[in-house]
Design a protein around this motif. Structure first.
Motif, PDB file in Angstrom:
ATOM      1  N   GLY A  16       0.826  -1.205   0.000  1.00 44.72           N
ATOM      2  CA  GLY A  16       0.000   0.000   0.000  1.00 44.72           C
ATOM      3  C   GLY A  16       0.859   1.253   0.000  1.00 44.72           C
ATOM      4  N   LEU A  17       1.918   1.234   0.812  1.00 44.50           N
ATOM      5  CA  LEU A  17       2.811   2.384   0.899  1.00 44.50           C
ATOM      6  C   LEU A  17       3.479   2.644  -0.452  1.00 44.50           C
ATOM      7  N   ILE A  18       3.949   1.560  -1.097  1.00 47.95           N
ATOM      8  CA  ILE A  18       4.599   1.707  -2.400  1.00 47.95           C
ATOM      9  C   ILE A  18       3.638   2.328  -3.414  1.00 47.95           C
ATOM     10  N   LEU A  19       2.390   1.819  -3.419  1.00 46.32           N
ATOM     11  CA  LEU A  19       1.409   2.352  -4.357  1.00 46.32           C
ATOM     12  C   LEU A  19       1.164   3.832  -4.090  1.00 46.32           C
ATOM     13  N   PHE A  20       1.050   4.179  -2.801  1.00 49.59           N
ATOM     14  CA  PHE A  20       0.771   5.567  -2.448  1.00 49.59           C
ATOM     15  C   PHE A  20       1.911   6.473  -2.901  1.00 49.59           C
ATOM     16  N   LEU A  21       3.159   6.046  -2.636  1.00 50.10           N
ATOM     17  CA  LEU A  21       4.304   6.870  -3.044  1.00 50.10           C
ATOM     18  C   LEU A  21       4.369   6.991  -4.565  1.00 50.10           C
ATOM     19  N   GLY A 288      -6.657 -12.172  -1.552  1.00 49.09           N
ATOM     20  CA  GLY A 288      -8.064 -11.802  -1.731  1.00 49.09           C
ATOM     21  C   GLY A 288      -8.758 -11.285  -0.488  1.00 49.09           C
ATOM     22  N   ASP A 289      -7.995 -10.979   0.576  1.00 52.60           N
ATOM     23  CA  ASP A 289      -8.616 -10.497   1.801  1.00 52.60           C
ATOM     24  C   ASP A 289      -9.108  -9.058   1.594  1.00 52.60           C
ATOM     25  N   TYR A 290     -10.424  -8.866   1.718  1.00 51.42           N
ATOM     26  CA  TYR A 290     -10.987  -7.548   1.436  1.00 51.42           C
ATOM     27  C   TYR A 290     -10.556  -6.476   2.431  1.00 51.42           C
ATOM     28  N   ARG A 291     -10.020  -6.878   3.583  1.00 55.61           N
ATOM     29  CA  ARG A 291      -9.490  -5.860   4.477  1.00 55.61           C
ATOM     30  C   ARG A 291      -8.419  -5.047   3.782  1.00 55.61           C
ATOM     31  N   SER A 292      -7.590  -5.717   2.995  1.00 57.01           N
ATOM     32  CA  SER A 292      -6.558  -4.967   2.275  1.00 57.01           C
ATOM     33  C   SER A 292      -6.965  -4.713   0.830  1.00 57.01           C
ATOM     34  N   LEU A 293      -7.797  -5.599   0.277  1.00 55.08           N
ATOM     35  CA  LEU A 293      -8.117  -5.489  -1.154  1.00 55.08           C
ATOM     36  C   LEU A 293      -8.857  -4.185  -1.470  1.00 55.08           C
ATOM     37  N   ILE A 294      -9.715  -3.720  -0.566  1.00 55.91           N
ATOM     38  CA  ILE A 294     -10.474  -2.500  -0.858  1.00 55.91           C
ATOM     39  C   ILE A 294      -9.541  -1.287  -0.949  1.00 55.91           C
ATOM     40  N   PRO A 295      -8.749  -0.999   0.103  1.00 55.91           N
ATOM     41  CA  PRO A 295      -7.846   0.152  -0.042  1.00 55.91           C
ATOM     42  C   PRO A 295      -6.814  -0.020  -1.159  1.00 55.91           C
ATOM     43  N   LEU A 296      -6.284  -1.246  -1.320  1.00 57.78           N
ATOM     44  CA  LEU A 296      -5.261  -1.432  -2.361  1.00 57.78           C
ATOM     45  C   LEU A 296      -5.853  -1.251  -3.751  1.00 57.78           C
ATOM     46  N   SER A 297      -7.087  -1.732  -3.967  1.00 59.08           N
ATOM     47  CA  SER A 297      -7.713  -1.550  -5.284  1.00 59.08           C
ATOM     48  C   SER A 297      -7.957  -0.078  -5.567  1.00 59.08           C
ATOM     49  N   ALA A 298      -8.310   0.680  -4.525  1.00 56.79           N
ATOM     50  CA  ALA A 298      -8.515   2.115  -4.711  1.00 56.79           C
ATOM     51  C   ALA A 298      -7.206   2.772  -5.133  1.00 56.79           C
ATOM     52  N   LEU A 299      -6.125   2.444  -4.415  1.00 56.23           N
ATOM     53  CA  LEU A 299      -4.821   3.041  -4.737  1.00 56.23           C
ATOM     54  C   LEU A 299      -4.357   2.629  -6.131  1.00 56.23           C
ATOM     55  N   ALA A 300      -4.510   1.326  -6.439  1.00 53.96           N
ATOM     56  CA  ALA A 300      -4.050   0.846  -7.739  1.00 53.96           C
ATOM     57  C   ALA A 300      -4.859   1.478  -8.867  1.00 53.96           C
ATOM     58  N   ALA A 302      -6.354   4.396  -8.827  1.00 53.87           N
ATOM     59  CA  ALA A 302      -5.945   5.793  -8.949  1.00 53.87           C
ATOM     60  C   ALA A 302      -4.609   5.895  -9.682  1.00 53.87           C
ATOM     61  N   LEU A 303      -3.669   5.040  -9.280  1.00 54.67           N
ATOM     62  CA  LEU A 303      -2.341   5.073  -9.911  1.00 54.67           C
ATOM     63  C   LEU A 303      -2.435   4.761 -11.401  1.00 54.67           C
ATOM     64  N   LEU A 304      -3.223   3.720 -11.746  1.00 56.96           N
ATOM     65  CA  LEU A 304      -3.350   3.338 -13.145  1.00 56.96           C
ATOM     66  C   LEU A 304      -3.945   4.473 -13.976  1.00 56.96           C
ATOM     67  N   LEU A 305      -5.002   5.083 -13.443  1.00 58.22           N
ATOM     68  CA  LEU A 305      -5.691   6.080 -14.264  1.00 58.22           C
ATOM     69  C   LEU A 305      -4.872   7.360 -14.387  1.00 58.22           C
ATOM     70  N   VAL A 306      -4.244   7.791 -13.290  1.00 59.04           N
ATOM     71  CA  VAL A 306      -3.425   9.009 -13.382  1.00 59.04           C
ATOM     72  C   VAL A 306      -2.249   8.764 -14.336  1.00 59.04           C
ATOM     73  N   SER A 307      -1.657   7.561 -14.265  1.00 60.69           N
ATOM     74  CA  SER A 307      -0.552   7.258 -15.191  1.00 60.69           C
ATOM     75  C   SER A 307      -1.044   7.250 -16.633  1.00 60.69           C
ATOM     76  N   ALA A 308      -2.181   6.590 -16.864  1.00 57.72           N
ATOM     77  CA  ALA A 308      -2.712   6.513 -18.232  1.00 57.72           C
ATOM     78  C   ALA A 308      -3.051   7.901 -18.752  1.00 57.72           C
TER      79      ALA A 308
END
Lengths: 346, 246
Positions: A16-21, A288-300, A302-308
């Motif tokens: 998550g930290l890597i994605l955020f940075l 597949g644990d949604y505890r992490s999957l929800i925030p990580l999917s949001a970050l990913a 965001a990262l994908l779309l801003v990059s694209a």
């Protein structure tokens, strides 16, 4: 054993930290680059209140709202896809497979033929009543899901049936759009085509505020439901056995996913594949644990779309490509790659 | 503990359960036996509150008057099939604690999960995803999840499915231990011999009706022929009662 589990949890936080940075770096790069170059150091100065008037205009009024829109739209699509794939237990499920994209296209086309669109001689297309188009696009987008969920509630549809109903509603809206386009004149037609290119530049601060509020509310709702989502992936019987009212959660979750996607689609148009790639890549990397999957999917997302979107602005600069073209162009092969990798896990 | 009174259930107008009376007490281990299509799974799903059936009572109270969360603290259900997923084994078993926890699991939740994993002998799989393990291992994960629920009533639909010979015995022994600890254990069984060896009471079903209900005393060759339509001989090998089709 608990040590291992903690290490495993820490690893997910690290991802998550890597994605955020990365998101931060890409966003800063995007703020600085373009035909009008603003050096990175100045960008930072501008963000903290300095800079020349021209630089401030470009960075704060043109590029920043667009990047914020990219973050909000990408994050919305990321969590909407993650949640639908969980509740419908189908790796292909996204709000777009529930008819949101084709519904919005029909809504926007209808608004345009009813008088909301025209084009100038220069070839540039404008919408003379963007609010009508946004409203119609939103209603069209959410309507398919409402029909399906009404059916699901009345007749107790299985997840498979819900997905298939989404496919059917999508084709229905494609047909309706074609019908509307058949009766449109060429000016209206070009406005419709123009609308169909997803474009983050349409979002201003007002749109961002609306998208931001809807994202945050739905995001926290899904965070509260993370255990129910985990249970859903194991099948309805187990979900019920651990006390989840799975039919209700599926309806509400599907509706909210369609809702946040409809809001973003109404404002910026259809941008494909984020809702597939963001959650699936995170599933492969972090599980597949949604505890992490929800925030990580949001970050990913965001990262994908801003990059694209940054690529869309720079690839044939000073022209802007529609970002939807980039995401589909890169998204389709990536998705196939992810599917092949996931099959190997079964 | 758990009781049905004239339990009826229909799928699309077809009556699958035609008035079944049943009572499972604390400490009993009951095997449900019968041919395919007898309504065994439907019966178990009614007991688990997964199907909306009238006429099921848990601790004297109609099942549909329980909130899902309260019911999940009393009754746990292990279905025939579990979907493999991207969840780890640990997180899957942790779901058994959902009826007890708030937003995050407590230390005692984690401990309960570890104990359940240990009891099934699958703690080495903790961090594997359930789509990376074998069908038999997944079946054990599913049982461990039900144990983590700390239920008073444990319902299992063919729990020995997919298991090797040794694991079958382990799971059946575990079920017997749980009954001895005071839980009510009800399992649908296809393996008649395994059922005879471990269960204390047998419920024979056919065409949605109860054919027999009781301990070893109800077993005889005629009952098997009536229920399964197969001639059998009941005998003893090494002190173990076995049923052999002839």
């Amino acid at each position: 054993m608990p040590m291992d589990y903690e290490a495993y949890t820490r690893r997910k936080a690290f991802i998550g930290l890597i994605l955020f940075l990365s998101l931060l770096v890409v966003s800063l790069f995007s703020l600085s680059s373009g035909p009008y170059h603003v050096p990175l150091r100045e960008v930072l100065g501008i963000l903290f209140g300095g800079g020349t008037k021209d630089d401030r205009l470009v960075v704060l009024s043109i590029r920043l709202p667009r990047i914020v829109a990219g973050i909000l739209v990408g994050a919305s699509m990321g969590i909407a896809g993650a949640v639908l794939q969980g509740y419908l237990r189908n790796p292909l499920a996204t709000p777009f497979t529930m008819g949101v994209s084709n519904g919005s296209m029909f809504g926007a086309s209808l608004a345009i033929i009813l008088g909301a669109g025209y084009s100038l001689n220069s070839g540039q297309v404008f919408l003379n009543n963007p609010y009508a188009v946004v409203l119609f696009a939103f209603l069209g987008a959410i309507s398919a899901t409402l029909v399906i969920l009404a059916l699901a509630r009345l007749r107790g549809l299985s997840p498979e049936a819900i997905v298939l109903a989404g496919v059917a509603m999508s084709s229905l809206y494609v047909a309706l759009t074609t019908l509307v386009q058949y009766f449109a004149n060429e000016v209206q037609l070009s406005a419709m085509i123009y609308w169909s290119f997803g474009n983050l530049a349409r979002a201003t601060w007002r749109e961002n505020a609306i998208m931001g509020v809807s994202f945050i509310l739905v995001f926290f709702y899904f965070i509260l439901k993370r255990w129910d989502l985990n249970a859903s992936t194991l099948g309805d019987d187990i979900a019920k056995s651990v006390g989840v009212n799975i039919e209700r959660e599926r309806l509400v979750g599907t509706l909210l996913s369609a809702f946040i996607t409809s809001v973003t689609v109404a404002f910026v148009g259809v941008i494909g594949f984020i809702g597939l790639i963001a959650p699936h890549s995170m599933r492969l990397i972090a599980g597949g644990d949604y505890r992490s999957l929800i925030p990580l999917s949001a970050l990913a997302g965001a990262l994908l779309l801003v990059s694209a979107d940054t690529m869309a602005r720079l690839i044939v600069s000073p022209m802007n490509l529609p970002v939807g073209v980039i995401t589909s162009f890169l998204g389709a092969p990536t998705f196939i790659y992810l599917l092949v990798k996931m099959e190997g896990r079964r | 503990m758990i009781e049905t009174k004239n339990l009826r259930f229909s799928y699309n107008g077809m009556e699958v359960l035609k008035g079944v009376d049943f009572k499972g007490e604390k400490g009993e281990f009951i095997g449900i036996l019968g041919p395919n299509g007898a309504g065994k799974t439907t019966f178990l799903r009614c007991l688990a509150g997964i199907l909306d059936c009238r006429g099921v009572f848990v601790r004297g109270k109609p099942l549909n008057e329980y909130s899902p969360r309260d019911l999940a603290r009393i009754v746990a259900y292990v279905p025939q099939r579990v979907e493999p997923s991207f969840l780890t084994v640990f997180d899957t078993v942790l779901l058994g604690r959902r009826p007890y926890m708030g937003l995050t699991p407590s230390d005692s939740d984690i401990k309960t999960v570890e104990e359940a994993l240990k009891r099934l002998g699958i703690e080495h799989l903790s961090l594997k995803r359930t789509n990376e393990i074998s069908g038999g291992e997944l079946q054990k994960v599913s049982i461990a999840r039900a144990l983590a629920q700390e239920p008073q009533i444990l319902l299992m639909d063919e729990p020995t499915n997919n298991l090797d010979l040794r694991s079958q015995l382990e799971v059946m022994r575990l079920a017997r231990e749980l009954a001895n600890d005071g839980k009510t254990v009800v399992t649908v069984m296809h393996d008649v011999n395994l059922a005879l060896r471990f269960a204390k009471r047998f419920l024979f079903m056919k065409d949605g009706k109860k054919m027999a209900d009781g301990g070893l005393e109800v077993l005889n060759e005629r009952l098997f022929e009536e229920v399964y339509g197969v001639k059998v001989e009941i005998g003893e090998i090494g002190g173990v009662l076995v049923v052999v089709p002839i």
